[in-house]
Design a protein around this motif. Structure first.
Motif, short mmCIF file in Angstrom:
data_model
loop_
_atom_site.label_atom_id
_atom_site.label_comp_id
_atom_site.label_asym_id
_atom_site.label_seq_id
_atom_site.Cartn_x
_atom_site.Cartn_y
_atom_site.Cartn_z
N ARG A 41 0.81 -1.20 0.00
CA ARG A 41 0.00 0.00 0.00
C ARG A 41 0.86 1.27 0.00
O ARG A 41 0.46 2.28 -0.55
N GLY A 42 2.01 1.19 0.69
CA GLY A 42 2.85 2.37 0.79
C GLY A 42 4.22 2.02 1.32
O GLY A 42 4.46 0.90 1.79
N VAL A 43 5.11 3.01 1.24
CA VAL A 43 6.48 2.84 1.70
C VAL A 43 6.86 4.02 2.60
O VAL A 43 7.19 5.09 2.10
N PRO A 44 6.78 3.87 3.92
CA PRO A 44 7.35 4.89 4.80
C PRO A 44 8.88 4.88 4.67
O PRO A 44 9.50 3.82 4.67
N VAL A 45 9.47 6.07 4.53
CA VAL A 45 10.92 6.19 4.35
C VAL A 45 11.49 7.05 5.46
O VAL A 45 10.92 8.10 5.80
N ASN A 46 12.60 6.64 5.99
CA ASN A 46 13.22 7.33 7.12
C ASN A 46 13.99 8.56 6.63
O ASN A 46 15.23 8.60 6.67
N THR A 47 13.26 9.57 6.19
CA THR A 47 13.89 10.78 5.66
C THR A 47 12.96 11.96 5.82
O THR A 47 11.77 11.80 6.17
N TYR A 48 13.49 13.15 5.59
CA TYR A 48 12.67 14.37 5.51
C TYR A 48 12.45 14.72 4.04
O TYR A 48 13.38 14.63 3.22
N GLU A 49 11.25 15.14 3.71
CA GLU A 49 10.97 15.48 2.31
C GLU A 49 11.81 16.67 1.85
O GLU A 49 12.31 16.69 0.73
N TRP A 50 11.98 17.67 2.74
CA TRP A 50 12.75 18.85 2.34
C TRP A 50 14.22 18.51 2.12
O TRP A 50 14.92 19.20 1.37
N LEU A 51 14.71 17.45 2.74
CA LEU A 51 16.12 17.08 2.62
C LEU A 51 16.39 16.33 1.31
O LEU A 51 17.45 16.49 0.71
N GLU A 52 15.42 15.54 0.86
CA GLU A 52 15.60 14.74 -0.35
C GLU A 52 14.42 14.95 -1.29
O GLU A 52 13.80 13.99 -1.76
N ALA A 53 14.13 16.20 -1.59
CA ALA A 53 12.95 16.52 -2.38
C ALA A 53 12.98 15.84 -3.75
O ALA A 53 11.97 15.31 -4.23
N ARG A 54 14.16 15.81 -4.40
CA ARG A 54 14.25 15.24 -5.73
C ARG A 54 14.00 13.73 -5.71
O ARG A 54 13.24 13.21 -6.54
N ALA A 55 14.60 13.03 -4.77
CA ALA A 55 14.42 11.58 -4.70
C ALA A 55 12.99 11.22 -4.32
O ALA A 55 12.39 10.30 -4.89
N VAL A 56 12.42 11.95 -3.35
CA VAL A 56 11.03 11.67 -2.94
C VAL A 56 10.08 11.94 -4.10
O VAL A 56 9.13 11.17 -4.34
N ARG A 57 10.32 13.02 -4.84
CA ARG A 57 9.45 13.34 -5.97
C ARG A 57 9.52 12.25 -7.04
O ARG A 57 8.50 11.87 -7.64
N ALA A 58 10.71 11.71 -7.30
CA ALA A 58 10.86 10.65 -8.29
C ALA A 58 10.09 9.41 -7.86
O ALA A 58 9.45 8.74 -8.69
N LEU A 59 10.12 9.11 -6.58
CA LEU A 59 9.37 7.96 -6.09
C LEU A 59 7.87 8.19 -6.25
O LEU A 59 7.14 7.30 -6.72
N ARG A 60 7.41 9.38 -5.87
CA ARG A 60 5.97 9.65 -5.90
C ARG A 60 5.44 9.75 -7.33
O ARG A 60 4.29 9.39 -7.59
N ASP A 61 6.27 10.22 -8.26
CA ASP A 61 5.81 10.40 -9.63
C ASP A 61 5.78 9.09 -10.42
O ASP A 61 5.32 9.06 -11.56
N GLY A 62 6.28 8.02 -9.82
CA GLY A 62 6.22 6.73 -10.48
C GLY A 62 7.27 6.48 -11.53
O GLY A 62 7.23 5.46 -12.22
N VAL A 63 8.27 7.38 -11.65
CA VAL A 63 9.28 7.19 -12.69
C VAL A 63 10.25 6.07 -12.35
O VAL A 63 10.98 5.60 -13.21
N CYS A 64 10.25 5.63 -11.08
CA CYS A 64 11.13 4.53 -10.68
C CYS A 64 10.53 3.17 -11.00
O CYS A 64 11.25 2.17 -11.05
#
Length: 351
Positions: free
Chosen positions: A208-231
């Motif tokens: 259903r989801g993947v909790p990640v041990n990070t802050y969104e503001w710290l890794e905005a690019r990586a989090v966005r790539a995950l959320r956008d489905g490009v991975c």
């Protein structure tokens, strides 16, 4: 804070190893603050791997005693008549054998709102499905580390990474990575360990989801790539929840009386002058590597400070030889002499 609701339970399923159990405990504390009842399903390691994964009964008992608001449910151990050449693969098989017990445990609870899995527990998705419980994967590292941005990077066909040398690999949301710098468990497509990792990555989108041990503001690019489905092109993308940073805050009460010497040493160093080098409990390097790398790192000409942590091999373990070699290299007199007054070697666990 209101009392947890015992009729609304989140079950966390930890992997073998105290290093995996402790992050699950920290996640349990966070969820518990949201007024839920928490149970961590802890697999008991096969006797042949207990030392390798450092999940002795005493270690688990100490963690349990220090976190009495969290319930712990022990899943039975399974051993094998033939020793495995790779304890990692044996761990995966041991986890697979706990699935019926985990499914039965989930069905025995009055109301389970979620099952949160360690990343290595992908086969527990079957237990969640059989019990009708939504499953999530908890990724304890940062969002830009393998495997979240690289779920399917190793499944696209082509050459093994080990044959690509320093050729840069380009994954969504992170800088290029030399092929030879990828985790050794995914370097060789012909290796069974790599095949198992690919199988793991392929099942993660079932959650259903993947909790990640990070802050969104710290890794905005990586989090966005995950959320956008490009991975995970062509596949549904699980929801991504940056929930970090979850760390063990400070020392346990039993350790507070004697402050570790490395903390006093760190306090005496100039600001932003220390490099911390930690090999972890299962770090594996070639015999020559620690001597060569540490000799250069400790050279007087560098003028830099450093702190190094390495865990010696226990007498009962034959599978922790690499940490033993690291420990030996760190503690050579020549290295200690070069780093005297500027460096510090911590021979066991650092706080």
């Amino acid at each position: 804070m209101a009392e947890p609701n015992p009729n609304l339970t989140v079950v966390l399923h930890a992997c073998l190893g105290v290093g995996h159990l402790i992050p699950m405990v920290e996640l349990a504390k966070l969820v518990l603050s949201r007024v839920l009842s928490i149970t961590i399903a802890v697999p008991t390691p096969p006797a042949s791997t207990a030392d390798f994964f450092d999940t002795s009964a005493s270690a688990v008992a100490a963690i349990t005693a220090a976190n009495q608001a969290v319930s712990f449910h022990h899943l039975p151990a399974s051993d094998y008549p033939v020793p495995y050449p790779d304890p990692f693969l044996q761990m995966l098989d041991a986890l697979r054998l706990t699935i019926p017990a985990l499914a039965a445990f989930l069905r025995s609870l009055p109301s389970v709102t979620a099952l949160v899995l360690d990343l290595f527990c992908v086969d527990a998705l079957d237990a969640a499905e059989s019990a009708g419980v939504p499953a999530y994967f908890y990724y304890t590292s940062y969002a830009g580390a393998p495997p979240p941005p690289h779920y399917f990077a190793v499944t696209d066909g082509g050459a093994s990474f080990k044959d690509m040398g320093k050729e840069p690999l380009r994954f969504p949301g992170v800088p290029p990575i030399p092929a030879s710098d990828m985790p050794h468990t995914v370097l060789d497509r012909e290796d069974r360990t790599c095949a198992e990792r690919i199988r793991h990555y392929a099942r993660i989108p079932e959650a259903r989801g993947v909790p990640v041990n990070t802050y969104e503001w710290l890794e905005a690019r990586a989090v966005r790539a995950l959320r956008d489905g490009v991975c995970v092109p062509g596949h549904p993308t699980p929801l991504v929840y940056p929930i970090g940073s979850l760390i063990v805050k400070g020392q346990e009460a039993a350790e507070k009386e004697a402050r570790h010497a490395c903390l006093a040493w760190l306090d005496a160093q100039p600001a932003r002058s220390v490099v911390f080098l930690c090999f972890g409990s299962l770090g594996t390097v070639l015999t020559a590597q620690p001597r060569r790398r540490l000799a250069g790192w400790g050279a007087p000409a560098t003028g830099s400070c450093g702190s190094c942590g390495a865990r010696p091999r226990t007498q009962a373990s034959s599978s922790s030889r690499a940490p033993s070699r690291i420990w030996t290299a760190c503690c050579q007199r020549a290295f200690l002499d070069r780093t005297r007054d500027r460096g510090m070697v911590v021979k066991m666990w650092a706080p």
